[in-house]
Design an enzyme around this catalytic site. Structure first.
Site, short mmCIF file in Angstrom:
data_model
loop_
_atom_site.label_atom_id
_atom_site.label_comp_id
_atom_site.label_asym_id
_atom_site.label_seq_id
_atom_site.Cartn_x
_atom_site.Cartn_y
_atom_site.Cartn_z
N LYS A 54 1.19 -1.42 0.57
CA LYS A 54 -0.38 0.26 0.08
C LYS A 54 1.09 0.96 0.30
CE LYS A 54 -3.82 -0.36 -0.12
NZ LYS A 54 -4.80 0.04 -1.30
C1 LIG Z 1 -1.19 -6.66 2.93
C2 LIG Z 1 -2.08 -5.97 1.29
N1 LIG Z 1 -1.42 -6.77 0.21
C3 LIG Z 1 -2.66 -6.12 -0.21
C4 LIG Z 1 -4.50 -5.15 -0.02
C5 LIG Z 1 -5.08 -5.28 -0.68
O1 LIG Z 1 -4.55 -4.30 -2.26
P1 LIG Z 1 -5.48 -3.13 -3.04
O2 LIG Z 1 -6.06 -2.77 -2.56
O3 LIG Z 1 -4.76 -2.50 -4.32
O4 LIG Z 1 -6.20 -4.18 -4.08
C6 LIG Z 1 -3.78 -5.02 0.72
C7 LIG Z 1 -5.15 -4.04 0.99
O5 LIG Z 1 -4.81 -2.80 2.47
C8 LIG Z 1 -3.16 -5.04 2.45
O6 LIG Z 1 -3.42 -4.24 3.13
#
Ligand SMILES: Cc1ncc(COP(=O)(O)O)c(C=O)c1O
Length: 244
Positions: free
Chosen positions: A42
Site C-alpha cells: 500500500k
Molecule cells: C497487505 C495487503 N495486500 C494487499 C492489499 C490489497 O491491495 P489493493 O487495495 O491494491 O487491492 C491490502 C489492502 O489493504 C493489504 O493490506
C-alpha cells in the site's frame, strides 16, 4: 546510493522464486511487497495519491483523510511524516493494536468507525466527514482515486515485466481496493495481451484476511472493474494464512 527522501525507497521490491510449491514445469515467484518502507504494497498507492494531489495543489494546506483497514493508513502516516503533510485515518476500531500504534507513532490522527461495519463503515464515516468540512480535508479516497491503480501500472507492472524479462504468463493478486490487481493487470496486458490476470478474494463475508475484501458483500470500489479480470478465486482464511 543516497536517497533524498525515504519516499524514494518505495517500490523496486524483489521477486523470489518459490521452488517448494512449484508443480513440474511451472515457475512461481512472489513479489516481496513488505520490503516497502511501510511494510506493505500500500505504500505504492499512498505515495502516488499524495504525489498527484501535490501536483494538482490539493495538498499541502489541508489534512489528508482516508478510510483504511490498516496498511494504507500506515503508508499515509509515514509518507505524511516524511513530506510534512498532516494525516487523519478512519479505521474500524477492531484493527490490530500494532497498526493503530504505528499510525499514531508517525503522527497520524486516528478516527474509529463501528467494528461491525468493517471497512465499509470506515468508508461511510470518511465520506461523511469530507462532506461536512470539505475545506479542512483532502479526501484521498483510495477506493475511487485512479492514482491508486496508476501506482501499479507505472510501478508494479513495469517491475514484474523487467524482473521476469517478459516471461510472465499469469499474475495472481489480492483484492482490497482493487488498485493492485487493476493497475498491475493493465500494465502487464499493455506489454502482452495474453497475460492472465487472476484476483483473489476472501471466500466469506466475515473473514480474517485483513485488508482484503469479499466483493459480493462489499461496497464495490469505483476503481475495481471485474470485467478486466481473467478469473477470480475465493480463498478461505485458514488456507490464506497457512500459505502466507
Ligand atoms: C497487505 C495487503 N495486500 C494487499 C492489499 C490489497 O491491495 P489493493 O487495495 O491494491 O487491492 C491490502 C489492502 O489493504 C493489504 O493490506
Amino acid at each position: 546510493m543516497i536517497l533524498d527522501s525515504l519516499v524514494q525507497a518505495v517500490g523496486n521490491t524483489p521477486l523470489v522464486r518459490l521452488r517448494t510449491i512449484e508443480p513440474p514445469g511451472v515457475e512461481i515467484h512472489a513479489k516481496l511487497e513488505w520490503f516497502n518502507p511501510g511494510g506493505s504494497v500500500k505504500d505504492r498507492a499512498a505515495l502516488q495519491i499524495i504525489r498527484e494531489a501535490l501536483a494538482r495543489g490539493d495538498l499541502p494546506g489541508r489534512t489528508l483523510l482516508d478510510s483504511t483497514s490498516g496498511n494504507t493508513g500506515i503508508a499515509y502516516a509515514w509518507i505524511g511524516a516524511a513530506l510534512q503533510i498532516p494525516v487523519a485515518l478512519v479505521m474500524p476500531s477492531n484493527v490490530s493494536e500494532a497498526r493503530k500504534r504505528i499510525a499514531r507513532a508517525f503522527g497520524a490522527q486516528v478516527i474509529f468507525s463501528d467494528p461491525m461495519e468493517q471497512s465499509d463503515g470506515a468508508i461511510r464515516l470518511a465520506r461523511k466527514l469530507a462532506q461536512e468540512e470539505p475545506s479542512k480535508w483532502f479526501y484521498a479516497d483510495q477506493y475511487s482515486n485512479e492514482a491508486n491503480p496508476r501506482a501499479h501500472l507505472l510501478g508494479t507492472a513495469e517491475e514484474i515485466w523487467r524482473q521476469t524479462e517478459g516471461r510472465v504468463t499469469h499474475v495472481v493478486l489480492g483484492i482490497g481496493t482493487g488498485g493492485t490487481v487493476m493497475g498491475t493487470g493493465r500494465g502487464l496486458r499493455a506489454k502482452n495481451p495474453d497475460i492472465k490476470v487472476i484476483a483473489v478474494e476472501p471466500a466469506e463475508p466475515m473473514h480474517g484476511l485483513e485488508g482484503l475484501k469479499h466483493m459480493p458483500s462489499s461496497i464495490v470500489p469505483r476503481i475495481y472493474k471485474e470485467e478486466e479480470l481473467t478469473q477470480k478465486l475465493a480463498i478461505d482464511t485458514d488456507a490464506g494464512w497457512d500459505m502466507a
